[in-house]
Design a protein around this motif. Structure first.
Motif, PDB file in Angstrom:
ATOM      1  N   GLU A  46      23.334 -13.574 -24.892  1.00  0.00           N
ATOM      2  CA  GLU A  46      24.162 -13.910 -26.041  1.00  0.00           C
ATOM      3  C   GLU A  46      24.115 -15.406 -26.336  1.00  0.00           C
ATOM      4  OE1 GLU A  46      28.256 -11.721 -27.427  1.00  0.00           O
ATOM      5  OE2 GLU A  46      28.032 -12.315 -25.348  1.00  0.00           O
ATOM      6  N   ALA A  47      24.126 -16.203 -25.283  1.00  0.00           N
ATOM      7  CA  ALA A  47      24.172 -17.657 -25.427  1.00  0.00           C
ATOM      8  C   ALA A  47      22.825 -18.263 -25.818  1.00  0.00           C
ATOM      9  CB  ALA A  47      24.671 -18.299 -24.134  1.00  0.00           C
ATOM     10  N   ILE A  48      21.739 -17.791 -25.200  1.00  0.00           N
ATOM     11  CA  ILE A  48      20.442 -18.450 -25.414  1.00  0.00           C
ATOM     12  C   ILE A  48      19.512 -17.704 -26.357  1.00  0.00           C
ATOM     13  CG2 ILE A  48      20.532 -19.686 -23.222  1.00  0.00           C
ATOM     14  CD1 ILE A  48      18.645 -17.697 -22.024  1.00  0.00           C
ATOM     15  N   ARG A  49      19.852 -16.467 -26.704  1.00  0.00           N
ATOM     16  CA  ARG A  49      19.085 -15.644 -27.645  1.00  0.00           C
ATOM     17  C   ARG A  49      17.573 -15.640 -27.351  1.00  0.00           C
ATOM     18  NH1 ARG A  49      21.454 -17.670 -33.217  1.00  0.00           N
ATOM     19  NH2 ARG A  49      19.342 -17.122 -33.809  1.00  0.00           N
ATOM     20  N   PRO A  50      17.181 -15.123 -26.188  1.00  0.00           N
ATOM     21  CA  PRO A  50      15.750 -15.076 -25.857  1.00  0.00           C
ATOM     22  C   PRO A  50      15.018 -14.062 -26.735  1.00  0.00           C
ATOM     23  CG  PRO A  50      16.966 -13.750 -24.314  1.00  0.00           C
ATOM     24  CD  PRO A  50      17.992 -14.440 -25.183  1.00  0.00           C
ATOM     25  N   ASP A  51      13.729 -14.250 -26.864  1.00  0.00           N
ATOM     26  CA  ASP A  51      12.904 -13.272 -27.582  1.00  0.00           C
ATOM     27  C   ASP A  51      12.787 -11.990 -26.773  1.00  0.00           C
ATOM     28  OD1 ASP A  51      12.184 -15.061 -29.719  1.00  0.00           O
ATOM     29  OD2 ASP A  51      10.788 -16.023 -28.328  1.00  0.00           O
ATOM     30  N   ILE A  52      12.671 -12.152 -25.457  1.00  0.00           N
ATOM     31  CA  ILE A  52      12.411 -11.024 -24.556  1.00  0.00           C
ATOM     32  C   ILE A  52      13.346 -11.110 -23.360  1.00  0.00           C
ATOM     33  CG2 ILE A  52      10.692  -9.953 -23.025  1.00  0.00           C
ATOM     34  CD1 ILE A  52       8.531 -11.214 -24.839  1.00  0.00           C
ATOM     35  N   ALA A  53      13.838  -9.943 -22.924  1.00  0.00           N
ATOM     36  CA  ALA A  53      14.598  -9.869 -21.671  1.00  0.00           C
ATOM     37  C   ALA A  53      13.895  -8.882 -20.757  1.00  0.00           C
ATOM     38  CB  ALA A  53      16.033  -9.420 -21.938  1.00  0.00           C
ATOM     39  N   LEU A  54      13.562  -9.327 -19.564  1.00  0.00           N
ATOM     40  CA  LEU A  54      13.027  -8.443 -18.529  1.00  0.00           C
ATOM     41  C   LEU A  54      14.195  -8.072 -17.638  1.00  0.00           C
ATOM     42  CD1 LEU A  54      10.395  -9.812 -19.576  1.00  0.00           C
ATOM     43  CD2 LEU A  54       9.551  -9.641 -17.260  1.00  0.00           C
ATOM     44  N   VAL A  55      14.517  -6.785 -17.595  1.00  0.00           N
ATOM     45  CA  VAL A  55      15.734  -6.313 -16.934  1.00  0.00           C
ATOM     46  C   VAL A  55      15.378  -5.333 -15.818  1.00  0.00           C
ATOM     47  CG1 VAL A  55      17.919  -5.090 -17.278  1.00  0.00           C
ATOM     48  CG2 VAL A  55      17.029  -6.585 -19.091  1.00  0.00           C
ATOM     49  N   ASP A  56      15.901  -5.594 -14.629  1.00  0.00           N
ATOM     50  CA  ASP A  56      15.722  -4.694 -13.499  1.00  0.00           C
ATOM     51  C   ASP A  56      16.534  -3.423 -13.740  1.00  0.00           C
ATOM     52  OD1 ASP A  56      15.047  -3.681 -10.989  1.00  0.00           O
ATOM     53  OD2 ASP A  56      16.580  -4.851  -9.943  1.00  0.00           O
ATOM     54  N   PHE A  57      15.984  -2.297 -13.364  1.00  0.00           N
ATOM     55  CA  PHE A  57      16.672  -1.013 -13.513  1.00  0.00           C
ATOM     56  C   PHE A  57      17.919  -0.962 -12.637  1.00  0.00           C
ATOM     57  CE2 PHE A  57      17.516   3.467 -13.152  1.00  0.00           C
ATOM     58  CZ  PHE A  57      17.112   4.004 -14.368  1.00  0.00           C
ATOM     59  N   ALA A 102       9.766  -1.386 -23.654  1.00  0.00           N
ATOM     60  CA  ALA A 102       8.648  -1.140 -22.741  1.00  0.00           C
ATOM     61  C   ALA A 102       9.185  -1.019 -21.327  1.00  0.00           C
ATOM     62  CB  ALA A 102       7.627  -2.273 -22.819  1.00  0.00           C
ATOM     63  N   PHE A 103       8.346  -0.491 -20.452  1.00  0.00           N
ATOM     64  CA  PHE A 103       8.680  -0.336 -19.035  1.00  0.00           C
ATOM     65  C   PHE A 103       7.501  -0.858 -18.233  1.00  0.00           C
ATOM     66  CE2 PHE A 103       8.944   1.632 -14.941  1.00  0.00           C
ATOM     67  CZ  PHE A 103      10.288   1.887 -14.709  1.00  0.00           C
ATOM     68  N   VAL A 104       7.786  -1.711 -17.244  1.00  0.00           N
ATOM     69  CA  VAL A 104       6.738  -2.272 -16.392  1.00  0.00           C
ATOM     70  C   VAL A 104       7.120  -2.031 -14.941  1.00  0.00           C
ATOM     71  CG1 VAL A 104       5.632  -4.413 -15.636  1.00  0.00           C
ATOM     72  CG2 VAL A 104       6.035  -4.020 -18.072  1.00  0.00           C
ATOM     73  N   SER A 105       6.194  -1.491 -14.196  1.00  0.00           N
ATOM     74  CA  SER A 105       6.397  -1.277 -12.766  1.00  0.00           C
ATOM     75  C   SER A 105       6.303  -2.612 -12.039  1.00  0.00           C
ATOM     76  CB  SER A 105       5.317  -0.322 -12.237  1.00  0.00           C
ATOM     77  OG  SER A 105       5.306  -0.329 -10.833  1.00  0.00           O
ATOM     78  N   THR A 110       1.927  -7.890 -12.183  1.00  0.00           N
ATOM     79  CA  THR A 110       0.934  -8.903 -12.565  1.00  0.00           C
ATOM     80  C   THR A 110      -0.165  -8.335 -13.446  1.00  0.00           C
ATOM     81  OG1 THR A 110      -0.273  -8.607 -10.492  1.00  0.00           O
ATOM     82  CG2 THR A 110       1.367 -10.368 -10.553  1.00  0.00           C
ATOM     83  N   ASP A 111      -0.427  -7.039 -13.346  1.00  0.00           N
ATOM     84  CA  ASP A 111      -1.441  -6.411 -14.199  1.00  0.00           C
ATOM     85  C   ASP A 111      -0.868  -5.957 -15.540  1.00  0.00           C
ATOM     86  OD1 ASP A 111      -3.444  -6.661 -12.255  1.00  0.00           O
ATOM     87  OD2 ASP A 111      -2.901  -4.756 -11.324  1.00  0.00           O
ATOM     88  N   GLU A 112       0.389  -5.531 -15.544  1.00  0.00           N
ATOM     89  CA  GLU A 112       0.963  -4.909 -16.744  1.00  0.00           C
ATOM     90  C   GLU A 112       1.679  -5.863 -17.692  1.00  0.00           C
ATOM     91  OE1 GLU A 112       3.503  -1.643 -15.628  1.00  0.00           O
ATOM     92  OE2 GLU A 112       1.875  -0.536 -14.684  1.00  0.00           O
ATOM     93  N   ILE A 113       2.300  -6.916 -17.173  1.00  0.00           N
ATOM     94  CA  ILE A 113       3.171  -7.719 -18.033  1.00  0.00           C
ATOM     95  C   ILE A 113       2.401  -8.485 -19.109  1.00  0.00           C
ATOM     96  CG2 ILE A 113       3.319  -9.792 -16.582  1.00  0.00           C
ATOM     97  CD1 ILE A 113       6.179  -8.127 -18.607  1.00  0.00           C
ATOM     98  N   GLY A 114       1.243  -9.009 -18.796  1.00  0.00           N
ATOM     99  CA  GLY A 114       0.461  -9.755 -19.785  1.00  0.00           C
ATOM    100  C   GLY A 114       0.153  -8.935 -21.026  1.00  0.00           C
ATOM    101  N   PRO A 115      -0.457  -7.751 -20.870  1.00  0.00           N
ATOM    102  CA  PRO A 115      -0.734  -6.922 -22.046  1.00  0.00           C
ATOM    103  C   PRO A 115       0.524  -6.513 -22.819  1.00  0.00           C
ATOM    104  CG  PRO A 115      -2.056  -6.192 -20.193  1.00  0.00           C
ATOM    105  CD  PRO A 115      -1.093  -7.213 -19.670  1.00  0.00           C
ATOM    106  N   VAL A 116       1.621  -6.269 -22.112  1.00  0.00           N
ATOM    107  CA  VAL A 116       2.866  -5.902 -22.795  1.00  0.00           C
ATOM    108  C   VAL A 116       3.371  -7.074 -23.636  1.00  0.00           C
ATOM    109  CG1 VAL A 116       5.299  -5.295 -22.448  1.00  0.00           C
ATOM    110  CG2 VAL A 116       3.526  -4.126 -21.141  1.00  0.00           C
ATOM    111  N   LEU A 117       3.380  -8.272 -23.070  1.00  0.00           N
ATOM    112  CA  LEU A 117       3.814  -9.444 -23.833  1.00  0.00           C
ATOM    113  C   LEU A 117       2.899  -9.700 -25.024  1.00  0.00           C
ATOM    114  CD1 LEU A 117       4.781 -11.875 -20.926  1.00  0.00           C
ATOM    115  CD2 LEU A 117       6.327 -10.570 -22.399  1.00  0.00           C
TER     116      LEU A 117
END
Length: 126
Positions: A46-57, A102-105, A110-117
């Motif tokens: 809410e405070a920093i308004r990021p473009d993306i949030a990576l959230v642990d399940f 999106a969902f990243v394991s 390290t293999d999945e996050i780059g293509p997702v971003l």
């Protein structure tokens, strides 16, 4: 290409450190905050308004699914990428049904996050 601002929400300090270090190697990504609980993650978003949030399940307090709902209800909702060691279909499905983009394991982070971003940057969502 515009820099993507990222908020990391995970109760593991080891994962926060490793993900921050890994993402620092991307020229168009800036980690702008880290949180170790769901509540803290929502407040920071809410405070920093990021473009993306990576959230642990699995988070203490409010869990990752509730964090997704709260982030998506913000006036300026970020793209939300769920990250988890539990990559079975039921976790993926629950995350996507709750509104994750999106969902990243974590096992394959390290293999999945780059293509997702790249996907979100390339389609102009950011």
């Amino acid at each position: 290409m515009r820099t993507q601002t990222v908020l990391l929400v995970d109760d593991s300090t080891a994962f926060l450190a490793a993900a921050s270090k890994f993402l620092a190697d991307f020229c168009n990504v800036a980690v702008v905050g880290t949180a170790q609980s769901g509540e803290e993650g929502v407040r920071l978003a809410e405070a920093i308004r990021p473009d993306i949030a990576l959230v642990d399940f699995n988070l203490p307090g409010i869990g990752g699914l509730e964090v997704v709902s709260r982030l998506k209800a913000l006036r300026y909702p970020p793209i939300v990428i769920m990250v988890s060691f539990n990559s079975e279909n039921e976790y993926r499905k629950a995350s996507l049904l709750r509104g994750c983009d999106a969902f990243v394991s974590k096992t394959d982070f390290t293999d999945e996050i780059g293509p997702v971003l790249e996907k979100f940057s390339a389609v102009g969502d950011l």
